[in-house]
Write a protein that holds these residues in place. Sequence first.
Motif, short mmCIF file in Angstrom:
data_model
loop_
_atom_site.label_atom_id
_atom_site.label_comp_id
_atom_site.label_asym_id
_atom_site.label_seq_id
_atom_site.Cartn_x
_atom_site.Cartn_y
_atom_site.Cartn_z
N ILE A 1 7.58 6.27 -11.75
CA ILE A 1 7.97 4.87 -11.51
C ILE A 1 7.27 4.62 -9.99
CG2 ILE A 1 9.75 3.52 -10.96
CD1 ILE A 1 11.38 5.14 -12.99
N THR A 2 7.50 5.39 -9.11
CA THR A 2 7.11 5.25 -7.85
C THR A 2 5.43 5.15 -7.80
OG1 THR A 2 8.67 6.58 -6.52
CG2 THR A 2 6.97 6.25 -5.31
N GLN A 3 4.73 5.61 -8.68
CA GLN A 3 3.43 5.71 -8.64
C GLN A 3 2.89 4.25 -9.12
OE1 GLN A 3 1.36 8.91 -10.24
NE2 GLN A 3 -0.81 8.22 -10.18
N LEU A 4 3.82 3.95 -10.36
CA LEU A 4 3.55 2.78 -11.25
C LEU A 4 3.58 1.60 -10.26
CD1 LEU A 4 2.92 1.92 -14.27
CD2 LEU A 4 5.26 1.66 -14.39
N LEU A 5 4.64 1.50 -9.54
CA LEU A 5 5.11 0.18 -8.82
C LEU A 5 4.57 0.04 -7.42
CD1 LEU A 5 8.70 -0.02 -10.00
CD2 LEU A 5 6.80 -1.02 -11.12
N THR A 6 4.03 1.15 -6.69
CA THR A 6 3.60 1.13 -5.32
C THR A 6 2.52 1.89 -5.30
OG1 THR A 6 4.93 3.02 -4.84
CG2 THR A 6 6.24 0.89 -4.73
N ALA A 7 1.85 1.74 -3.80
CA ALA A 7 0.73 2.37 -3.45
C ALA A 7 1.04 2.94 -2.21
CB ALA A 7 -0.50 1.49 -3.42
N PHE B 1 -2.96 0.75 1.66
CA PHE B 1 -3.17 -0.57 1.58
C PHE B 1 -4.72 -0.40 0.65
CE2 PHE B 1 -5.85 -4.39 2.07
CZ PHE B 1 -4.99 -5.14 1.74
N PHE B 2 -5.46 0.59 1.08
CA PHE B 2 -6.86 0.55 0.21
C PHE B 2 -6.51 1.20 -1.21
CE2 PHE B 2 -6.25 5.00 1.26
CZ PHE B 2 -6.75 5.74 0.52
N GLU B 3 -5.48 1.66 -1.56
CA GLU B 3 -5.13 2.03 -2.88
C GLU B 3 -4.90 0.88 -3.88
OE1 GLU B 3 -1.98 4.98 -3.13
OE2 GLU B 3 -3.42 6.52 -1.99
N ALA C 1 1.11 -2.47 -8.63
CA ALA C 1 1.42 -2.43 -7.13
C ALA C 1 0.74 -3.69 -6.69
CB ALA C 1 1.13 -1.10 -6.52
N LEU C 2 -0.43 -3.87 -7.20
CA LEU C 2 -1.27 -5.09 -6.40
C LEU C 2 -0.74 -6.36 -6.86
CD1 LEU C 2 -3.78 -6.45 -5.23
CD2 LEU C 2 -4.86 -6.37 -7.91
N ILE C 3 0.09 -6.29 -8.01
CA ILE C 3 0.80 -7.71 -8.48
C ILE C 3 2.01 -7.99 -7.59
CG2 ILE C 3 2.20 -8.72 -10.53
CD1 ILE C 3 0.09 -7.60 -12.39
#
Length: 411
Positions: free
Chosen positions: A129-135, A138-140, A149-151
């Motif tokens: 869940i953490t990997q799906l929703l966040t980075a 910033f460069f990721e 995460a970009l959305i």
Amino acid sequence: MSKKQGNFLKHYGSILLLLAGLIIGSVLGIFFGAKVELIKPLGDIFINLLFTVVVPLVFFAIASAIANVERGENFGKLITIMFLVFIGTELLAASLSLISAWWFPIHAELADKKIILESIEKKTIGDQITQLLTASDFFELLSRKSMLALIIFSILTGFGVLQSGDKGKPFKDFLNSGNEVLKNILAIIMKIAPLGLGAYFAVQVGTIGPKLFGTYRDAMLLYHGVCLVYFVIFFSLYAFLAGGFTAVKLYWQNNIVPSATAIGTCSSIATIPANLEAAKKMGIPEHIRNLVIPLGAPLHKDGSAISAVIKIATVFAMFHRPLAGVDVIVIALGISVVCSIVEGGIPNGGYIAELLVISVYGFPPEALPAVMIIGTLVDPVATVLNATGDTVVAMLIAKIIKPAKYVKVIG
């Protein structure tokens, strides 16, 4: 050339070129088989160009849409309605697939091919869940693999501009300008779409095509039958509910390019630019289309909901387990929605869903190759429903948010 012919070529010339590229690519794939992989780099170049423009386009589209929300516009209402429509259509697609699996049972045997599960990286649900929703940096965010995460970051940026008031106006102008520039870059890239998608089609037909009626014939026939019914009948129904027969005609007139892009790229993310342009021609308000289309790519996947049920039905048939019982049905519908949300919107993004099907029902590791193969074979058609379903639900959302205004626009 008459004026009528000139107008026809002006409006449909690009579509005719795209269709010609797809037809030529299909013919090459049929006659040359796997040898057509020699022209695969042409398709890869086009796809890579699309992917490079998608990340900044999504950022500017979403951030500028929120930054330009009208005073008094109930943004919370828009988000709530959007997610309810997303989940509702996904459940409807999964239910249709489940009913079809009861009417036309799948007959399948275990495949001999196995996969080494030890090579798969295992993560906890929390880590996923953490990997799906966040980075973590910033460069990721600049990778298409971090679309959710970009959305989220784009939404936060848009709200940040809103909260800044007059002081944020220069940044708001930057977002609007960036959105226009990226759309023009996209228009340039799409000039080579007939060549790029034609090459991709040739490779698909030449390599995957012969496998369609092999071991998984029943599953493939059932899946494509359900998809055809859902694509033609249910999408037309959604459009009709949004604006009557006028909306149905408007939807199908502008659905050719998104459909071709989706089936050629096997990526909902790569289809975002084509969907945004189509949504504009469908009369969907800018602030709605710029939110629903980019958010729909990773979160709204009717095709994946259907494929999740077909995978479940196939594995149940392989292990001679009845696809019945309240618990089995509820879990199947739940998995279909979860799979639609967690899949990445990129080629072969259903891997998480396939592991989920195996683990939730407690099947042995030997079941994994079956759902992986089915996932690979249905990917192009699934992507068509995943991607093009975003524009038709955007029509529905526009009708719900501002019914009188939207009917007036499409009228």
